[in-house]
Design a protein around this motif. Structure first.
Motif, PDB file in Angstrom:
ATOM      1  N   ALA A 173      -3.639  -8.393  11.088  1.00  0.00           N
ATOM      2  CA  ALA A 173      -3.678  -9.834  11.379  1.00  0.00           C
ATOM      3  C   ALA A 173      -2.773 -10.176  12.566  1.00  0.00           C
ATOM      4  CB  ALA A 173      -3.249 -10.626  10.150  1.00  0.00           C
ATOM      5  N   SER A 196      -8.541 -14.635  -1.257  1.00  0.00           N
ATOM      6  CA  SER A 196      -8.587 -13.181  -1.404  1.00  0.00           C
ATOM      7  C   SER A 196      -8.444 -12.782  -2.864  1.00  0.00           C
ATOM      8  CB  SER A 196      -7.457 -12.547  -0.588  1.00  0.00           C
ATOM      9  OG  SER A 196      -6.204 -13.101  -0.975  1.00  0.00           O
ATOM     10  N   VAL A 254      -4.810 -15.173   0.655  1.00  0.00           N
ATOM     11  CA  VAL A 254      -5.347 -15.279   2.005  1.00  0.00           C
ATOM     12  C   VAL A 254      -6.602 -16.139   1.909  1.00  0.00           C
ATOM     13  CG1 VAL A 254      -6.330 -14.022   3.974  1.00  0.00           C
ATOM     14  CG2 VAL A 254      -4.474 -12.988   2.635  1.00  0.00           C
ATOM     15  N   ALA A 256      -8.809  -8.575   2.382  1.00  0.00           N
ATOM     16  CA  ALA A 256      -7.621  -9.430   2.505  1.00  0.00           C
ATOM     17  C   ALA A 256      -6.659  -9.240   1.341  1.00  0.00           C
ATOM     18  CB  ALA A 256      -8.043 -10.895   2.609  1.00  0.00           C
ATOM     19  N   ASP A 275      -1.975  -7.258   6.541  1.00  0.00           N
ATOM     20  CA  ASP A 275      -0.854  -7.703   7.372  1.00  0.00           C
ATOM     21  C   ASP A 275      -0.748  -6.900   8.665  1.00  0.00           C
ATOM     22  OD1 ASP A 275      -0.117  -9.726   5.686  1.00  0.00           O
ATOM     23  OD2 ASP A 275       1.277  -8.493   4.536  1.00  0.00           O
ATOM     24  N   PRO A 303      -2.163 -17.207   5.347  1.00  0.00           N
ATOM     25  CA  PRO A 303      -2.901 -16.388   6.305  1.00  0.00           C
ATOM     26  C   PRO A 303      -4.405 -16.671   6.137  1.00  0.00           C
ATOM     27  CG  PRO A 303      -1.676 -15.028   4.719  1.00  0.00           C
ATOM     28  CD  PRO A 303      -1.672 -16.430   4.218  1.00  0.00           C
ATOM     29  N   CYS A 304      -5.198 -16.326   7.154  1.00  0.00           N
ATOM     30  CA  CYS A 304      -6.634 -16.578   7.099  1.00  0.00           C
ATOM     31  C   CYS A 304      -7.397 -15.381   7.637  1.00  0.00           C
ATOM     32  CB  CYS A 304      -6.959 -17.827   7.921  1.00  0.00           C
ATOM     33  SG  CYS A 304      -8.722 -18.242   7.983  1.00  0.00           S
ATOM     34  N   GLN A 352       0.068 -12.140  -1.888  1.00  0.00           N
ATOM     35  CA  GLN A 352      -0.124 -13.379  -1.146  1.00  0.00           C
ATOM     36  C   GLN A 352      -1.597 -13.782  -1.035  1.00  0.00           C
ATOM     37  OE1 GLN A 352       1.974 -15.060   2.743  1.00  0.00           O
ATOM     38  NE2 GLN A 352       0.793 -13.229   3.145  1.00  0.00           N
TER      39      GLN A 352
END
Length: 406
Positions: free
Chosen positions: A384, A33, A18, A375, A381, A124-125, A16
């Motif tokens: 976060a 990321s 980020v 990230a 995960d 996500p950030c 994923q």
């Protein structure tokens, strides 16, 4: 074994994307990321101008309804004449005044939507932040979480100390990070990936102050050349360097000037096309303020010594073996050798012998790169704050943010 090692690493990676955001006093760095450099770097600035639409169209009579507010970001913001420019991050800290908060929120929305071109609700950030854990940073981080989840609508958010990320970018988990950007210089001991908050020492002398000093010194030699802050910043980046430390512990300019090649190193072209020769006094004199060269009260070596002397005796050896310089101002030529010389003169002999200053080629964006690397790991995960956690913890967001920032 090697193949197995690779396989293990691959298993810890996450597919994923980020968004990695490092919002400094001078520049905002943003990207995704797993990438080795930011997608975009822009000044952390917003400008607002008022456009009179009726006058633009057909010279109609002006009234308040025809006034339109126009916003500019980054480089565009700094080139607007007759505009109100807001810099929401100063001296490494997000300013919590109403105008600054509005500006930063607007800059972030612009960054997600227009710079990256993404739908932030799905992503996500990771946000890099210079503030350590502690009471003073709770209000800021709580506001950041509120904006990210309620306005930007990110999927999840992790807030990490920039120094810990800068160290991580070099493959280390313990050491002393000396970060010097536009607004602040800080010495941060990091142990197993965590910044030791009680041993962080800062000074409000950094890149913008070196630029101001360039302007002051140049005004005495080339009054016509001492132009805008942006021009002085460009001059600093092209011709300035740190003086070496002489035998008596006094800055020395030996070997800096002389020869045709050196003439090129001293030359700077002004915006009007005129080429000036920048003197040794300006080239090495301006960066001298980093080492206490003006008032002598604060210096890079002093905050390093304060940090080293604050941690446990057992940890000091690890710190001095890995002194990592990072940030835009660390790009000044000869800064690392000069810092090592200064510290060698101050450290006890047994520590001085092992002192090593690490100067990575990617140090300008070290915090962002460290964030990009972290990230990419599945561990992200676990650290976060998810949207669900934020919703559930709304009654006590301070505890949630404190528990899940690093």
């Amino acid at each position: 074994m090697e193949a197995g090692g690779r396989m293990e690493l691959e298993c810890t990676m996450d597919e994923q994307d980020v968004v990695v955001l490092d919002c400094g006093s001078g520049y905002l760095k943003v990207g995704f990321s797993g990438e080795d450099a930011p997608r975009a770097v822009l000044p952390t600035a917003m400008a607002a101008t008022t456009v009179d639409e009726s006058r633009e169209d057909k010279g109609e009579v002006t009234d308040s309804q025809t006034q339109k507010r126009q916003l500019f970001y980054g480089e565009e913001a700094l080139t607007q004449s007759n505009a109100t420019v807001t810099r929401p991050v100063r001296r490494g800290e997000i300013q919590l005044g109403s105008a600054e908060k509005d500006a930063l929120e607007s800059i972030w929305e612009h960054t997600f939507r227009n710079v990256l071109g993404v739908d932030q609700e799905d992503l996500p950030c990771l946000l890099a932040d210079t503030m350590p854990l502690g009471q003073a940073s709770y209000a800021t981080r709580q506001w950041v979480a509120e904006v990210m989840f309620e306005k930007i609508k990110v999927k999840s958010l992790a807030i990490f100390n920039t120094a810990a990320l800068s160290l991580f970018s070099t493959g280390r988990t313990r050491g002393l990070v000396v970060e010097s950007g536009e607004g602040i210089t800080q010495a941060v001991p990091v142990f197993e990936g965590y910044a030791i908050s009680h041993a962080i020492f800062k000074m409000k002398v950094a890149g913008q102050d070196v630029t101001d000093r360039v302007q002051q010194l140049l005004a005495g030699e080339h009054a016509e050349a001492a132009g805008s802050f942006r021009t002085m910043q460009a001059l600093k980046e092209k011709v300035c360097l740190c003086a070496a430390l002489g035998r008596e512990g006094i800055p020395s300019d030996d070997g800096i000037e002389g020869g045709a090649a050196d003439e090129e190193a001293r030359s700077f072209e002004l915006p009007d096309g005129k080429i000036i020769q920048v003197s040794q006094k300006v080239r090495t004199g301006a960066p001298e303020i980093l080492f206490g060269g003006v008032d002598g009260e604060v210096s890079m070596q002093k905050i390093c010594m304060d940090a080293i002397n604050t941690v446990d005796l057992d940890f000091r050896q690890d710190l001095v073996k890995s002194i990592v310089v990072a940030g835009g101002t660390s790009m000044l030529p000869n800064l690392s050798p000069r810092l090592k010389s200064e510290l060698t003169n101050l450290l006890p002999l047994e520590l001085a012998r092992t002192a090593e200053v690490v100067s990575d080629s990617q140090r300008r964006y070290a915090a962002w790169i460290g964030g990009s690397m972290f990230a990419s790991l599945s561990t992200f995960d676990q650290v976060a704050i998810t949207k669900q956690e934020y919703e559930d913890g709304r009654a006590d967001p301070r505890t949630l943010v404190a528990r899940k920032t690093f």
